[in-house]
Design a protein around this motif. Structure first.
Motif, PDB file in Angstrom:
ATOM      1  N   LYS A  35      51.653  14.507  64.147  1.00  0.00           N
ATOM      2  CA  LYS A  35      52.967  14.283  63.561  1.00  0.00           C
ATOM      3  C   LYS A  35      53.296  12.788  63.558  1.00  0.00           C
ATOM      4  CE  LYS A  35      55.218  16.887  66.447  1.00  0.00           C
ATOM      5  NZ  LYS A  35      56.333  17.651  67.050  1.00  0.00           N
ATOM      6  N   ILE A  36      53.743  12.294  62.391  1.00  0.00           N
ATOM      7  CA  ILE A  36      54.070  10.876  62.251  1.00  0.00           C
ATOM      8  C   ILE A  36      55.464  10.735  61.666  1.00  0.00           C
ATOM      9  CG2 ILE A  36      53.432   8.694  61.166  1.00  0.00           C
ATOM     10  CD1 ILE A  36      50.546   9.680  61.076  1.00  0.00           C
ATOM     11  N   LEU A  37      56.294   9.926  62.324  1.00  0.00           N
ATOM     12  CA  LEU A  37      57.626   9.630  61.816  1.00  0.00           C
ATOM     13  C   LEU A  37      57.663   8.177  61.362  1.00  0.00           C
ATOM     14  CD1 LEU A  37      60.593  10.550  61.417  1.00  0.00           C
ATOM     15  CD2 LEU A  37      61.070   9.634  63.694  1.00  0.00           C
ATOM     16  N   ILE A  38      58.124   7.966  60.128  1.00  0.00           N
ATOM     17  CA  ILE A  38      58.237   6.612  59.579  1.00  0.00           C
ATOM     18  C   ILE A  38      59.708   6.264  59.420  1.00  0.00           C
ATOM     19  CG2 ILE A  38      57.676   5.078  57.656  1.00  0.00           C
ATOM     20  CD1 ILE A  38      55.299   6.898  57.030  1.00  0.00           C
ATOM     21  N   LYS A  39      60.130   5.179  60.045  1.00  0.00           N
ATOM     22  CA  LYS A  39      61.490   4.674  59.866  1.00  0.00           C
ATOM     23  C   LYS A  39      61.496   3.797  58.615  1.00  0.00           C
ATOM     24  CE  LYS A  39      63.540   3.206  63.703  1.00  0.00           C
ATOM     25  NZ  LYS A  39      63.725   2.549  65.031  1.00  0.00           N
ATOM     26  N   GLY A  40      62.284   4.210  57.632  1.00  0.00           N
ATOM     27  CA  GLY A  40      62.292   3.523  56.348  1.00  0.00           C
ATOM     28  C   GLY A  40      61.575   4.366  55.313  1.00  0.00           C
ATOM     29  N   ALA A  41      62.059   4.301  54.060  1.00  0.00           N
ATOM     30  CA  ALA A  41      61.409   5.050  52.982  1.00  0.00           C
ATOM     31  C   ALA A  41      61.425   4.252  51.679  1.00  0.00           C
ATOM     32  CB  ALA A  41      62.099   6.402  52.786  1.00  0.00           C
ATOM     33  N   GLY A  42      61.461   2.910  51.813  1.00  0.00           N
ATOM     34  CA  GLY A  42      61.382   2.036  50.642  1.00  0.00           C
ATOM     35  C   GLY A  42      59.968   1.994  50.100  1.00  0.00           C
ATOM     36  N   GLU A  98      69.342   5.655  62.555  1.00  0.00           N
ATOM     37  CA  GLU A  98      68.984   5.435  63.955  1.00  0.00           C
ATOM     38  C   GLU A  98      67.770   6.257  64.381  1.00  0.00           C
ATOM     39  OE1 GLU A  98      70.563   3.063  65.482  1.00  0.00           O
ATOM     40  OE2 GLU A  98      71.923   2.824  63.775  1.00  0.00           O
ATOM     41  N   ALA A  99      67.207   7.027  63.451  1.00  0.00           N
ATOM     42  CA  ALA A  99      66.043   7.879  63.733  1.00  0.00           C
ATOM     43  C   ALA A  99      66.298   8.810  64.922  1.00  0.00           C
ATOM     44  CB  ALA A  99      64.800   7.029  63.976  1.00  0.00           C
ATOM     45  N   VAL A 100      67.473   9.431  64.919  1.00  0.00           N
ATOM     46  CA  VAL A 100      67.826  10.381  65.974  1.00  0.00           C
ATOM     47  C   VAL A 100      66.885  11.586  65.961  1.00  0.00           C
ATOM     48  CG1 VAL A 100      69.661  11.903  66.840  1.00  0.00           C
ATOM     49  CG2 VAL A 100      70.234   9.646  65.930  1.00  0.00           C
ATOM     50  N   ILE A 101      66.350  11.927  64.796  1.00  0.00           N
ATOM     51  CA  ILE A 101      65.434  13.065  64.664  1.00  0.00           C
ATOM     52  C   ILE A 101      64.206  12.896  65.558  1.00  0.00           C
ATOM     53  CG2 ILE A 101      64.048  12.156  62.751  1.00  0.00           C
ATOM     54  CD1 ILE A 101      65.376  15.759  63.030  1.00  0.00           C
ATOM     55  N   LEU A 102      63.959  11.669  65.984  1.00  0.00           N
ATOM     56  CA  LEU A 102      62.833  11.368  66.866  1.00  0.00           C
ATOM     57  C   LEU A 102      62.840  12.262  68.106  1.00  0.00           C
ATOM     58  CD1 LEU A 102      60.574   9.079  67.548  1.00  0.00           C
ATOM     59  CD2 LEU A 102      62.389   8.070  68.917  1.00  0.00           C
ATOM     60  N   GLU A 103      64.015  12.498  68.663  1.00  0.00           N
ATOM     61  CA  GLU A 103      64.123  13.260  69.908  1.00  0.00           C
ATOM     62  C   GLU A 103      63.662  14.694  69.755  1.00  0.00           C
ATOM     63  OE1 GLU A 103      68.076  12.901  71.416  1.00  0.00           O
ATOM     64  OE2 GLU A 103      68.118  10.710  71.224  1.00  0.00           O
ATOM     65  N   ASP A 104      63.988  15.321  68.628  1.00  0.00           N
ATOM     66  CA  ASP A 104      63.604  16.720  68.412  1.00  0.00           C
ATOM     67  C   ASP A 104      62.229  16.861  67.764  1.00  0.00           C
ATOM     68  OD1 ASP A 104      66.001  17.759  69.459  1.00  0.00           O
ATOM     69  OD2 ASP A 104      67.029  17.432  67.544  1.00  0.00           O
ATOM     70  N   PHE A 105      61.890  15.943  66.878  1.00  0.00           N
ATOM     71  CA  PHE A 105      60.597  16.014  66.179  1.00  0.00           C
ATOM     72  C   PHE A 105      59.442  15.684  67.119  1.00  0.00           C
ATOM     73  CE2 PHE A 105      57.632  13.906  62.939  1.00  0.00           C
ATOM     74  CZ  PHE A 105      57.099  15.115  62.505  1.00  0.00           C
ATOM     75  N   LYS A 106      59.685  14.752  68.041  1.00  0.00           N
ATOM     76  CA  LYS A 106      58.682  14.326  69.025  1.00  0.00           C
ATOM     77  C   LYS A 106      57.345  13.965  68.349  1.00  0.00           C
ATOM     78  CE  LYS A 106      60.585  16.854  72.962  1.00  0.00           C
ATOM     79  NZ  LYS A 106      61.876  17.161  72.305  1.00  0.00           N
ATOM     80  N   PRO A 107      57.353  12.915  67.546  1.00  0.00           N
ATOM     81  CA  PRO A 107      56.127  12.527  66.833  1.00  0.00           C
ATOM     82  C   PRO A 107      55.066  11.964  67.767  1.00  0.00           C
ATOM     83  CG  PRO A 107      57.773  10.826  66.594  1.00  0.00           C
ATOM     84  CD  PRO A 107      58.460  11.969  67.285  1.00  0.00           C
ATOM     85  N   ASP A 108      53.826  12.095  67.352  1.00  0.00           N
ATOM     86  CA  ASP A 108      52.726  11.458  68.077  1.00  0.00           C
ATOM     87  C   ASP A 108      52.717   9.962  67.781  1.00  0.00           C
ATOM     88  OD1 ASP A 108      51.290  13.950  69.077  1.00  0.00           O
ATOM     89  OD2 ASP A 108      51.353  14.334  66.920  1.00  0.00           O
ATOM     90  N   VAL A 109      53.127   9.626  66.552  1.00  0.00           N
ATOM     91  CA  VAL A 109      53.128   8.228  66.099  1.00  0.00           C
ATOM     92  C   VAL A 109      54.474   7.896  65.464  1.00  0.00           C
ATOM     93  CG1 VAL A 109      52.040   6.524  64.579  1.00  0.00           C
ATOM     94  CG2 VAL A 109      50.636   8.301  65.654  1.00  0.00           C
ATOM     95  N   LEU A 110      55.016   6.749  65.829  1.00  0.00           N
ATOM     96  CA  LEU A 110      56.212   6.227  65.179  1.00  0.00           C
ATOM     97  C   LEU A 110      55.843   4.937  64.466  1.00  0.00           C
ATOM     98  CD1 LEU A 110      59.318   6.176  64.698  1.00  0.00           C
ATOM     99  CD2 LEU A 110      59.486   4.783  66.770  1.00  0.00           C
ATOM    100  N   VAL A 111      56.205   4.847  63.183  1.00  0.00           N
ATOM    101  CA  VAL A 111      55.966   3.637  62.393  1.00  0.00           C
ATOM    102  C   VAL A 111      57.318   3.058  61.987  1.00  0.00           C
ATOM    103  CG1 VAL A 111      54.885   2.640  60.346  1.00  0.00           C
ATOM    104  CG2 VAL A 111      53.815   4.611  61.478  1.00  0.00           C
ATOM    105  N   ASP A 112      57.616   1.849  62.427  1.00  0.00           N
ATOM    106  CA  ASP A 112      58.843   1.180  62.008  1.00  0.00           C
ATOM    107  C   ASP A 112      58.519   0.345  60.769  1.00  0.00           C
ATOM    108  OD1 ASP A 112      61.037  -0.541  61.596  1.00  0.00           O
ATOM    109  OD2 ASP A 112      61.601  -0.422  63.708  1.00  0.00           O
ATOM    110  N   ALA A 113      58.913   0.870  59.603  1.00  0.00           N
ATOM    111  CA  ALA A 113      58.661   0.193  58.327  1.00  0.00           C
ATOM    112  C   ALA A 113      59.973  -0.109  57.616  1.00  0.00           C
ATOM    113  CB  ALA A 113      57.751   1.056  57.444  1.00  0.00           C
ATOM    114  N   ILE A 114      61.003  -0.413  58.407  1.00  0.00           N
ATOM    115  CA  ILE A 114      62.314  -0.755  57.837  1.00  0.00           C
ATOM    116  C   ILE A 114      62.256  -2.079  57.082  1.00  0.00           C
ATOM    117  CG2 ILE A 114      64.699  -1.339  58.430  1.00  0.00           C
ATOM    118  CD1 ILE A 114      64.491   0.614  60.758  1.00  0.00           C
TER     119      ILE A 114
END
Length: 262
Positions: A2-9, A84-100
């Motif tokens: 699971k990967i969460l990306i902050k930003g969607a530009g 604020e990427a609050v979904i991080l707490e429930d999604f619990k990604p293996d990888v977080l990418v800050d691409a803001i």
């Protein structure tokens, strides 16, 4: 994985697109009013249109963890209004990418996920993230940095078609933005391409509108509101850029390396 990306530009979309194509489960977050000018190749468009598609990969607006899981199970990328990427707490990604792409770290911590990647200036590998990806056009674009930081922001846009600062469309006044041209339109130098706070916005060069803000965005004078490409390749307006692909490749390299213990 699971990967969460902050930003969607557009750059974050290039990252998400490559990771999704490689088989990873990708979720993304963005602002309530996204300000990506290259809207035609940004999954952030899903925030105000409900859905978006970029080179065959679809994204849909999600409003909850369950909704995100449903969208993901249907083969799409969920996009959350979640600065604020609050979904991080429930999604619990293996990888977080800050691409803001804020040119500074707005709060990402190395402890936010088992593996954290910072994209561009403002991050230091080993301090607030595990890896940094170079975003400056040129020889090192897309490079994976495992110690230290990316090249500092110069404030000068990259050279495209022989132009740097001239190719950027900037708001002429404070207020709501009203585009008078569409992405893919040909324009001439001096042509009025938009209104910002009832002040005309003129193109500085002739070319094709590669990106422009959506109607209604509140802008301030001098804010980036669009991009003109002198190369006039219309297809470039609707496909992921070389820069986004290179950065996406760097993130994919970093993720694969971590996954295999490299």
């Amino acid at each position: 994985m699971k990967i969460l990306i902050k930003g969607a530009g557009d750059l974050a979309t290039g990252i998400g697109w490559r990771l999704f194509r490689a088989g990873y489960r990708v979720w993304m977050t963005d602002l309530a009013v996204p300000t990506a000018v290259r809207r035609s190749v940004s999954f952030s468009r899903a925030v105000y249109e409900g859905k978006a598609e970029v080179e065959g990969i679809r994204a849909r607006l999600a409003d909850s963890l369950n909704d995100g899981q449903k969208i993901s199970s249907e083969g799409c990328i969920p996009v959350f209004v979640d600065p604020e990427a609050v979904i991080l707490e429930d999604f619990k990604p293996d990888v977080l990418v800050d691409a803001i792409m804020a040119k500074k770290n707005l709060g990402t911590k190395i402890t936010d996920a088992p593996f954290v990647i910072g994209v561009g200036p403002g991050f230091t590998a080993g301090i607030d993230c595990h890896r940094v990806i170079e975003t400056k056009r040129g020889h090192y674009l897309g490079r994976v940095i495992d110690s230290g930081s990316a090249i500092p922001n110069t404030g000068i846009p990259g050279n495209i078609g022989g132009y740097t600062v001239e190719r950027i469309i900037r708001a002429s006044g404070d207020g709501r933005f009203m585009p008078l041209t569409a992405i893919g339109d040909r324009v001439e130098a001096g042509q009025i391409v938009a209104m910002s706070g009832n002040v005309p916005v003129k193109a500085q060069i002739s070319g094709i509108v590669r990106g422009i803000l959506q109607e209604g965005v509140l802008v301030t004078r001098g804010m980036k509101a669009g991009d003109i490409d002198a190369r006039c390749e219309r297809n470039h307006c609707f496909t992921i850029s070389d820069k986004a692909r290179a950065i996406g490749g760097g993130v994919l390299e970093a993720v694969c390396g971590w996954e295999h213990g490299i």
